[in-house]
Design a protein around this motif. Sequence first.
Motif, PDB file in Angstrom:
ATOM      1  N   THR A 169       0.824  -1.207   0.000  1.00 27.68           N
ATOM      2  CA  THR A 169       0.000   0.000   0.000  1.00 27.68           C
ATOM      3  C   THR A 169       0.856   1.255   0.000  1.00 27.68           C
ATOM      4  N   LEU A 170       0.568   2.152  -0.940  1.00 30.51           N
ATOM      5  CA  LEU A 170       1.170   3.482  -0.958  1.00 30.51           C
ATOM      6  C   LEU A 170       0.200   4.425  -0.260  1.00 30.51           C
ATOM      7  N   ILE A 171       0.670   5.160   0.751  1.00 32.47           N
ATOM      8  CA  ILE A 171      -0.190   6.013   1.565  1.00 32.47           C
ATOM      9  C   ILE A 171       0.175   7.473   1.342  1.00 32.47           C
ATOM     10  N   ILE A 172      -0.831   8.275   0.934  1.00 31.41           N
ATOM     11  CA  ILE A 172      -0.673   9.727   0.835  1.00 31.41           C
ATOM     12  C   ILE A 172      -1.355  10.323   2.061  1.00 31.41           C
ATOM     13  N   HIS A 173      -0.578  10.911   2.956  1.00 31.34           N
ATOM     14  CA  HIS A 173      -1.110  11.370   4.233  1.00 31.34           C
ATOM     15  C   HIS A 173      -1.809  12.720   4.098  1.00 31.34           C
ATOM     16  N   GLU A 174      -2.914  12.878   4.873  1.00 31.88           N
ATOM     17  CA  GLU A 174      -3.672  14.130   4.966  1.00 31.88           C
ATOM     18  C   GLU A 174      -4.029  14.671   3.580  1.00 31.88           C
ATOM     19  N   PHE A 175      -4.935  13.967   2.957  1.00 30.59           N
ATOM     20  CA  PHE A 175      -5.382  14.263   1.589  1.00 30.59           C
ATOM     21  C   PHE A 175      -5.889  15.704   1.463  1.00 30.59           C
ATOM     22  N   THR A 176      -5.465  16.383   0.387  1.00 35.62           N
ATOM     23  CA  THR A 176      -5.903  17.752   0.104  1.00 35.62           C
ATOM     24  C   THR A 176      -6.386  17.845  -1.347  1.00 35.62           C
ATOM     25  N   ASP A 177      -6.875  19.031  -1.715  1.00 38.45           N
ATOM     26  CA  ASP A 177      -7.364  19.243  -3.087  1.00 38.45           C
ATOM     27  C   ASP A 177      -6.266  18.990  -4.122  1.00 38.45           C
TER      28      ASP A 177
END
Length: 254
Positions: A169-177
């Motif tokens: 799993t690739l995790i992008i933390h604190e998703f934004t626009d």
Amino acid sequence: MMTPLLLLPLLLLLLYLISYSGSSSISVSGLKGGNVTLSCGSEDREIVEISLYSLSKHIPVCEERNCSGRVCKEGSCDVIIKDLTYSDAGKYFLHVYYTNDQREVERLMLEYKLHIHDEISVKKAEDLKLDVLLTNADKVERNSGSGWIVLWRRGHGVSSDGLSVSEQTLIIHEFTDTDTGSYRVLDSNNEALITVTVTDWKENLSDTEEDKTDDSEHQHYWMLPVGILVLMALMVRTDFLIFRRRHRDNLRGD
């Protein structure tokens, strides 16, 4: 330990891959959770047998009329893969054995490149988790608007502190626009395996419409008794005016 009988098909596949390298392949794509057909294009031939392989293994194909498995034969030699997952992305090799006009068995060899598409929505400030780090994945990129930027590469890891990896799993933390857009997974030949379109999570339109319907119904329910009360008040006022006029006429008559 693998027996010679089990090892033979893999050795044949290896020889086939060596002899078949550089040949054109058929590109097919499907949605995650959907189905895809690997068409053999040989419906008019007398098919003796079909065999399906990926790069690493032989894939059993159910040939019964009502198959319950994920990989089934359709028609004379088409193969359907059901309930697609990310791990289905990659190359497939279909061997079709058929009888020619001289009643001899010949083999048709077909190569496919399966590309999986998906769409997901993520709430702001939550983590975006992409289970796309397959064994055949070489890198993951995101379309930044001005081009593709590499987020992860095999042997190099992630490209920034806002990213991390947990198993596949690739995790992008604190998703934004700015994290919305297209993500793609490429193999070592720079060929696309998976494309995921990520959007900002918003309230489902059908739920909104349902809420509006509920509101209008509630509005209708309370407007109905109010209308009745208004009508009754008008009727009472009308009766009162008629009564007063008649009373006044009677007084004049006296």
